[in-house]
Design an enzyme around this catalytic site. Structure first.
Site, PDB file in Angstrom:
ATOM      1  CG  LEU A 151      -2.110   0.818   1.186  1.00 28.70           C
ATOM      2  CD1 LEU A 151      -3.154   0.751   0.025  1.00 28.70           C
ATOM      3  CD2 LEU A 151      -2.795   1.039   2.310  1.00 28.70           C
ATOM      4  N   GLY A 152       1.782   1.263  -1.453  1.00 25.14           N
ATOM      5  CA  GLY A 152       2.469   2.484  -1.266  1.00 25.14           C
ATOM      6  C   GLY A 152       1.304   3.665  -2.119  1.00 25.14           C
ATOM      7  NE  ARG A 153       6.012   6.304  -4.999  1.00 21.75           N
ATOM      8  CZ  ARG A 153       7.185   5.907  -4.080  1.00 21.75           C
ATOM      9  NH1 ARG A 153       8.096   6.781  -3.781  1.00 21.75           N
ATOM     10  NH2 ARG A 153       8.023   5.047  -4.702  1.00 21.75           N
ATOM     11  N   GLY A 230       2.663  -5.355 -10.063  1.00 24.83           N
ATOM     12  CA  GLY A 230       3.863  -4.697  -9.365  1.00 24.83           C
ATOM     13  C   GLY A 230       5.556  -5.267  -9.834  1.00 24.83           C
ATOM     14  NE  ARG A 231       9.976  -4.367 -11.479  1.00 26.18           N
ATOM     15  CZ  ARG A 231       9.067  -3.418 -11.712  1.00 26.18           C
ATOM     16  NH1 ARG A 231       8.610  -3.456 -12.461  1.00 26.18           N
ATOM     17  NH2 ARG A 231      10.574  -2.901 -11.702  1.00 26.18           N
ATOM     18  CD  GLU A 260       7.168  -8.466 -16.853  1.00 27.21           C
ATOM     19  OE1 GLU A 260       8.349  -6.972 -17.489  1.00 27.21           O
ATOM     20  OE2 GLU A 260       7.184  -8.193 -16.908  1.00 27.21           O
ATOM     21  CG  HIS A 278       6.093  -4.256 -16.985  1.00 24.33           C
ATOM     22  ND1 HIS A 278       7.027  -5.103 -16.433  1.00 24.33           N
ATOM     23  CD2 HIS A 278       5.939  -3.044 -16.865  1.00 24.33           C
ATOM     24  CE1 HIS A 278       7.459  -4.226 -15.397  1.00 24.33           C
ATOM     25  NE2 HIS A 278       6.775  -3.034 -15.919  1.00 24.33           N
TER      26      HIS A 278
HETATM   27  P1  NAP Z   1       6.058   2.602  -3.347  1.00 21.70           P
HETATM   28  O1  NAP Z   1       5.116   3.555  -2.979  1.00 21.70           O
HETATM   29  O2  NAP Z   1       7.381   2.258  -2.419  1.00 21.70           O
HETATM   30  O3  NAP Z   1       5.578   1.076  -2.677  1.00 21.70           O
HETATM   31  C1  NAP Z   1       6.302  -0.712  -1.996  1.00 21.70           C
HETATM   32  C2  NAP Z   1       4.296  -1.040  -1.034  1.00 21.70           C
HETATM   33  O4  NAP Z   1       4.994  -2.349  -1.174  1.00 21.70           O
HETATM   34  C3  NAP Z   1       5.140  -0.358   0.296  1.00 21.70           C
HETATM   35  O5  NAP Z   1       4.441   0.319   0.412  1.00 21.70           O
HETATM   36  C4  NAP Z   1       5.497  -1.263   1.105  1.00 21.70           C
HETATM   37  O6  NAP Z   1       5.365  -0.918   1.757  1.00 21.70           O
HETATM   38  C5  NAP Z   1       6.087  -2.295   1.028  1.00 21.70           C
HETATM   39  N1  NAP Z   1       6.621  -3.347  -0.084  1.00 21.70           N
HETATM   40  C6  NAP Z   1       7.949  -2.888   0.342  1.00 21.70           C
HETATM   41  N2  NAP Z   1       8.886  -4.354   0.467  1.00 21.70           N
HETATM   42  C7  NAP Z   1       7.635  -5.728   0.487  1.00 21.70           C
HETATM   43  C8  NAP Z   1       7.499  -6.484   1.229  1.00 21.70           C
HETATM   44  N3  NAP Z   1       8.833  -7.085   1.370  1.00 21.70           N
HETATM   45  N4  NAP Z   1       6.829  -7.083   1.732  1.00 21.70           N
HETATM   46  C9  NAP Z   1       5.304  -6.238   1.708  1.00 21.70           C
HETATM   47  N5  NAP Z   1       5.609  -5.011   1.112  1.00 21.70           N
HETATM   48  C10 NAP Z   1       6.682  -4.455   0.487  1.00 21.70           C
HETATM   49  O7  NAP Z   1       6.312   1.981  -4.805  1.00 21.70           O
HETATM   50  P2  NAP Z   1       4.839   2.303  -5.828  1.00 21.70           P
HETATM   51  O8  NAP Z   1       5.257   3.702  -6.109  1.00 21.70           O
HETATM   52  O9  NAP Z   1       3.876   2.358  -4.956  1.00 21.70           O
HETATM   53  O10 NAP Z   1       5.625   0.977  -6.427  1.00 21.70           O
HETATM   54  C11 NAP Z   1       5.495  -0.169  -6.281  1.00 21.70           C
HETATM   55  C12 NAP Z   1       5.960  -1.013  -7.119  1.00 21.70           C
HETATM   56  O11 NAP Z   1       4.924  -1.240  -8.582  1.00 21.70           O
HETATM   57  C13 NAP Z   1       7.376  -0.732  -7.791  1.00 21.70           C
HETATM   58  O12 NAP Z   1       7.715  -1.331  -7.418  1.00 21.70           O
HETATM   59  C14 NAP Z   1       7.546  -1.551  -9.116  1.00 21.70           C
HETATM   60  O13 NAP Z   1       7.634  -2.781  -8.690  1.00 21.70           O
HETATM   61  C15 NAP Z   1       5.492  -1.583  -9.779  1.00 21.70           C
HETATM   62  N6  NAP Z   1       4.910  -1.022 -10.942  1.00 21.70           N
HETATM   63  C16 NAP Z   1       4.942  -1.551 -12.273  1.00 21.70           C
HETATM   64  C17 NAP Z   1       4.741  -0.923 -13.029  1.00 21.70           C
HETATM   65  C18 NAP Z   1       4.675  -1.513 -14.202  1.00 21.70           C
HETATM   66  O14 NAP Z   1       3.796  -0.635 -15.355  1.00 21.70           O
HETATM   67  N7  NAP Z   1       3.125  -2.729 -14.372  1.00 21.70           N
HETATM   68  C19 NAP Z   1       4.151   0.427 -13.529  1.00 21.70           C
HETATM   69  C20 NAP Z   1       5.435   1.295 -11.881  1.00 21.70           C
HETATM   70  C21 NAP Z   1       5.510   0.617 -11.081  1.00 21.70           C
HETATM   71  P3  NAP Z   1       6.048  -1.040   3.957  1.00 21.70           P
HETATM   72  O15 NAP Z   1       7.337  -0.229   3.447  1.00 21.70           O
HETATM   73  O16 NAP Z   1       5.475  -1.074   4.741  1.00 21.70           O
HETATM   74  O17 NAP Z   1       6.704  -2.647   3.328  1.00 21.70           O
END
Ligand code: NAP
Length: 319
Positions: A151-153, A230-231, A260, A278
């Site tokens: 639950l990040g950005r 996510g990934r 991928e 993706h």
């Molecule tokens: P973010 O703000 O850093 O949010 C990531 C969230 O993941 C945080 O709330 C964090 O919470 C949680 N997290 C991190 N490590 C974890 C773990 N080991 N277990 C459980 N939760 C965990 O990042 P964002 O900007 O939202 O982006 C998130 C991800 O989306 C990126 O890292 C990327 O892989 C993916 N993404 C995909 C696309 C696409 O095209 N499909 C595009 C952009 C991003 P805690 O710190 O509380 O654990």
């Protein structure tokens, strides 16, 4: 002008703007990429990275490297801890892609639950006219409980949208967040037991590898929907295929995959999946904003000593 390496092609905006302030080396345009890198490796102080795997061996090549500006918010392909030990800053592109990615997450959820890809295939194949209406879908968004892993950005932007669709939200992360009213679950397993719709938005890397597998699918149950924006590595893909084949869960919508651009044929054959290549952030608007942030990070570092968006592992300013 400082020397920047661009190992792979990037948005034209990056190339154009960087070349005004830096000497940009683009080995992919050379007939001898490795020879070109070897000839400039001591000069390289910055890397504009898109889809480049960076580990200790890669870093060894560039003794004077100061910064790696990654194109993308996820930087699991870069060993940020190895960079931190060497005093190399890593930057990423947060925020500017959040809304587009959250939109695609919701599009995947709707498409998967209401089988929109299959319905369109039905129409295009002439079945509507020949065989009649597309069968009613077993899935619906009504009454669903969405468990968000990460639950990040982006996760919060998805939650905002999902609430407007009438879904109930809960979440899992490494810790409970202050000021967040959604119920928190300390493990993915506990989250899966409490919800029927799993929304994966966590980063990649060793820590999250295969955190969603057989037991999580069983906990989710036969009405379960899994969306991964996510990934790919977060899901045990082989276990997912089995869960989709034997009805352990209802369906899956995936924008990301373990290897991928390879997507297993078994996954491609399944009717209860919606598969995207993706494309979460892949609009021109957002990719240009990401490109601009790559440029701003490099310019910010070399002109002012402060990148705009350093990652958590390398928060240090210029030395
Ligand atoms: P973010 O703000 O850093 O949010 C990531 C969230 O993941 C945080 O709330 C964090 O919470 C949680 N997290 C991190 N490590 C974890 C773990 N080991 N277990 C459980 N939760 C965990 O990042 P964002 O900007 O939202 O982006 C998130 C991800 O989306 C990126 O890292 C990327 O892989 C993916 N993404 C995909 C696309 C696409 O095209 N499909 C595009 C952009 C991003 P805690 O710190 O509380 O654990």
């Amino acid at each position: 002008m400082p020397d920047i390496l661009m190992p792979k092609p990037m948005q034209p905006l990056v190339e154009r703007e960087l070349s005004e302030k830096f000497t940009v080396h683009q080995p992919f345009k050379s007939e001898d990429p490795e020879g070109m890198i070897a000839s400039v490796k001591d000069d390289i102080v910055g890397i504009a990275a898109g889809g480049v795997d960076v580990d200790d061996a890669y870093l060894d090549q560039f003794p004077n490297l100061k910064i790696i500006a990654n194109f993308g918010v996820g930087y699991d392909s870069i060993d940020a801890n190895a960079c931190e030990k060497r005093g190399v800053i890593v930057t990423n592109t947060p925020d500017v892609l959040t809304e587009d990615v959250a939109d695609i997450a919701m599009a995947l959820l709707l498409s998967t639950t209401r089988e929109l890809s299959a319905a369109e295939r039905w129409l295009r194949a002439g079945n509507w006219e020949a065989k009649g209406s597309f069968p009613l879908t077993r899935g619906s968004l009504r009454g669903r409980i969405m468990g968000i892993v990460g639950l990040g950005r982006i996760g919060k932007a998805i939650a905002h949208r999902a609430e407007a669709f009438g879904l109930t939200i809960c979440y899992h992360g490494r810790s409970k967040q202050d000021g967040v009213a959604y119920p928190y679950y300390p493990s993915v397993m506990a989250l899966a037991e409490a919800c029927d719709t799993l929304m994966l938005v966590a980063p990649g890397g060793e820590e999250t590898k295969h955190m969603v597998g057989e037991s999580v699918f069983e906990a989710l149950g036969p009405e379960g929907i899994v969306i991964n924006i996510g990934r790919g590595t977060v899901i045990d893909e082989a276990a997912l295929i089995k869960a989709l084949q034997d009805g352990t869960i209802l369906g899956a919508g995936l924008d990301v995959f373990e290897e991928e651009p390879h997507v297993p044929e078994a996954l491609r054959k399944l009717e209860n999946t919606v598969l995207l290549p993706h494309v979460g952030s892949a609009s021109q608007f957002t990719r240009n904003a990401m490109a601009q942030l790559v440029v701003d990070n490099l310019v910010g570092w070399f002109e002012k000593g402060h990148p705009v968006t350093p990652v958590a592992e390398t928060p240090f300013p210029a030395k």
